[in-house]
Design a protein around this motif. Structure first.
Motif, short mmCIF file in Angstrom:
data_model
loop_
_atom_site.label_atom_id
_atom_site.label_comp_id
_atom_site.label_asym_id
_atom_site.label_seq_id
_atom_site.Cartn_x
_atom_site.Cartn_y
_atom_site.Cartn_z
N LYS A 79 0.73 -1.00 -0.07
CA LYS A 79 -0.03 -0.02 -0.01
C LYS A 79 0.74 1.32 -0.04
N LEU A 80 1.75 1.46 0.79
CA LEU A 80 2.88 2.40 0.93
C LEU A 80 3.41 2.75 -0.49
N SER A 81 3.96 1.46 -1.10
CA SER A 81 4.33 1.67 -2.68
C SER A 81 3.72 2.39 -3.53
N ASP A 82 2.37 1.80 -3.48
CA ASP A 82 1.22 2.55 -4.33
C ASP A 82 0.85 4.08 -4.08
N LEU A 83 0.92 4.36 -3.04
CA LEU A 83 0.88 5.70 -2.54
C LEU A 83 2.06 6.59 -3.00
N LYS A 84 3.47 5.94 -2.71
CA LYS A 84 4.32 6.80 -3.21
C LYS A 84 4.41 6.80 -4.68
N ALA A 85 3.89 5.63 -5.39
CA ALA A 85 3.83 5.74 -6.84
C ALA A 85 3.08 7.11 -7.39
N LYS A 86 1.84 7.18 -6.67
CA LYS A 86 1.10 8.26 -7.02
C LYS A 86 1.59 9.63 -6.72
N TYR A 87 2.36 9.84 -5.61
CA TYR A 87 2.78 11.11 -5.30
C TYR A 87 4.19 11.40 -6.28
N ASP A 88 4.81 10.41 -6.86
CA ASP A 88 5.91 10.54 -7.65
C ASP A 88 5.29 10.79 -8.93
N ALA A 89 4.14 10.22 -9.44
CA ALA A 89 3.51 10.70 -10.74
C ALA A 89 3.18 12.09 -10.73
N GLU A 90 2.58 12.48 -9.40
CA GLU A 90 2.08 14.16 -9.44
C GLU A 90 3.12 14.82 -9.22
N MET A 91 4.27 14.47 -8.80
CA MET A 91 5.38 15.42 -9.08
C MET A 91 6.00 15.49 -10.27
N LYS A 92 6.25 14.44 -11.00
CA LYS A 92 6.72 14.25 -12.21
C LYS A 92 5.95 15.33 -13.19
N ARG A 93 4.43 15.27 -12.79
CA ARG A 93 3.60 16.18 -13.84
C ARG A 93 3.89 17.47 -13.49
N VAL A 94 4.00 18.08 -12.36
CA VAL A 94 4.12 19.37 -12.09
C VAL A 94 5.55 19.92 -12.52
N GLU A 95 6.40 18.79 -12.45
CA GLU A 95 7.93 19.27 -12.80
C GLU A 95 7.76 19.23 -14.58
N ASP A 96 6.95 18.47 -15.15
CA ASP A 96 7.22 18.53 -16.69
C ASP A 96 6.47 19.95 -17.05
N GLU A 97 5.36 20.20 -16.19
CA GLU A 97 4.52 21.44 -16.63
C GLU A 97 5.60 22.36 -16.34
N PHE A 98 6.43 22.79 -15.46
CA PHE A 98 7.15 23.75 -15.15
C PHE A 98 8.43 23.87 -16.43
N ASN A 99 9.02 22.60 -16.57
CA ASN A 99 10.01 22.64 -17.55
C ASN A 99 9.47 23.24 -18.93
N THR A 100 8.11 22.81 -19.36
CA THR A 100 7.45 23.41 -20.83
C THR A 100 7.15 24.65 -20.62
N LYS A 101 6.74 25.36 -19.36
CA LYS A 101 6.62 26.61 -19.45
C LYS A 101 7.97 27.43 -19.45
N TYR A 102 8.95 27.01 -18.96
CA TYR A 102 10.29 27.74 -19.01
C TYR A 102 10.77 27.47 -20.32
N GLN A 103 10.69 26.54 -21.18
CA GLN A 103 11.07 26.40 -22.38
C GLN A 103 10.62 27.40 -23.17
N PHE A 104 9.18 27.66 -23.10
CA PHE A 104 8.37 28.74 -23.69
C PHE A 104 8.86 30.05 -23.63
N PHE A 105 9.35 30.31 -22.29
CA PHE A 105 9.74 31.55 -21.57
C PHE A 105 11.16 31.85 -22.43
N LEU A 106 12.15 30.60 -22.47
CA LEU A 106 13.33 31.03 -23.16
C LEU A 106 13.09 31.30 -24.28
N GLN A 107 12.27 30.84 -25.22
CA GLN A 107 12.05 31.07 -26.52
C GLN A 107 11.56 32.34 -26.70
#
Length: 201
Positions: A79-107
């Motif tokens: 159960k803890l492993s499943d919960l950690k996977a969900k948090y990891d997925a959410e952290m990756k999503r917001v990190e990808d969102e930041f990287n995308t916006k940052y790339q557009f900003f640089l351009q």
């Protein structure tokens, strides 16, 4: 003459009485304390080494080994492993969102008006701060979830250790995890891993 006879009779009677007192047995009161001989029971008739072994009899086990062998532990870790996977997925999503916006900003930054540039920079800074705060909160929530899931299992193992120790008359129980006890004399101790595992099932 008569006086002399009376004197001799008196002396004779006195000596006779003394002789009678000497021949009579005398009663002597013995006030010295008596000594009792107490037979040792089998438990008392022990050598010093045996007594020391009985006093130092202890148990030992690997608590981690017992924990990892319990079905409750396996379920909780899953159960803890499943919960950690969900948090990891959410952290990756917001990190990808930041990287995308940052790339557009640089351009686009060369073509942006100063006010728009400052607005975009503020948005990126705010998004980065939120991401950092979310990661810290996720770590805290995962730690709390692990403690909540594992605490009753550890309590169950500790209870099993106490019951086994009391049942076997052990002086104490050692946890051998992390090489805490590199050497244990088998004369004084016994491995209670199996007994504790069975009690904690």
């Amino acid at each position: 003459m008569t006086r002399t006879v009376y004197t001799l009779l008196f002396i004779a009677s006195t000596l006779g009485a003394a002789a009678q007192n000497t021949n009579q047995p005398q009663t002597v009161v013995d006030t010295a304390p008596t000594t009792q001989m107490v037979a040792l029971t089998p438990a008392q008739n022990t050598t010093p080494a045996t007594s020391q072994a009985a006093a130092l009899h202890y148990g030992y086990l690997s608590v981690d080994s017992v924990l990892h062998s319990l079905p409750d532990y396996t379920i909780a870790k899953h159960k803890l492993s499943d919960l950690k996977a969900k948090y990891d997925a959410e952290m990756k999503r917001v990190e990808d969102e930041f990287n995308t916006k940052y790339q557009f900003f640089l351009q686009d930054q060369q073509e942006l008006a100063p006010s728009i540039l400052q607005k975009r920079q503020a948005e990126l800074q705010e998004l980065m701060d939120k991401n950092v705060a979310f990661k810290a909160k996720a770590r805290q929530l995962l730690q709390e979830a692990e403690e909540e899931a594992m605490s009753p299992i550890r309590d169950k193992v500790n209870t099993a250790i106490r019951l086994v120790g009391e049942k076997r008359g052990l002086a104490f129980v050692l946890n051998t995890d992390n090489n805490a006890a590199p050497f244990l004399n088998p004369t004084f101790g016994e491995d209670i891993t199996a007994a504790v595992l069975q009690m904690a099932q």
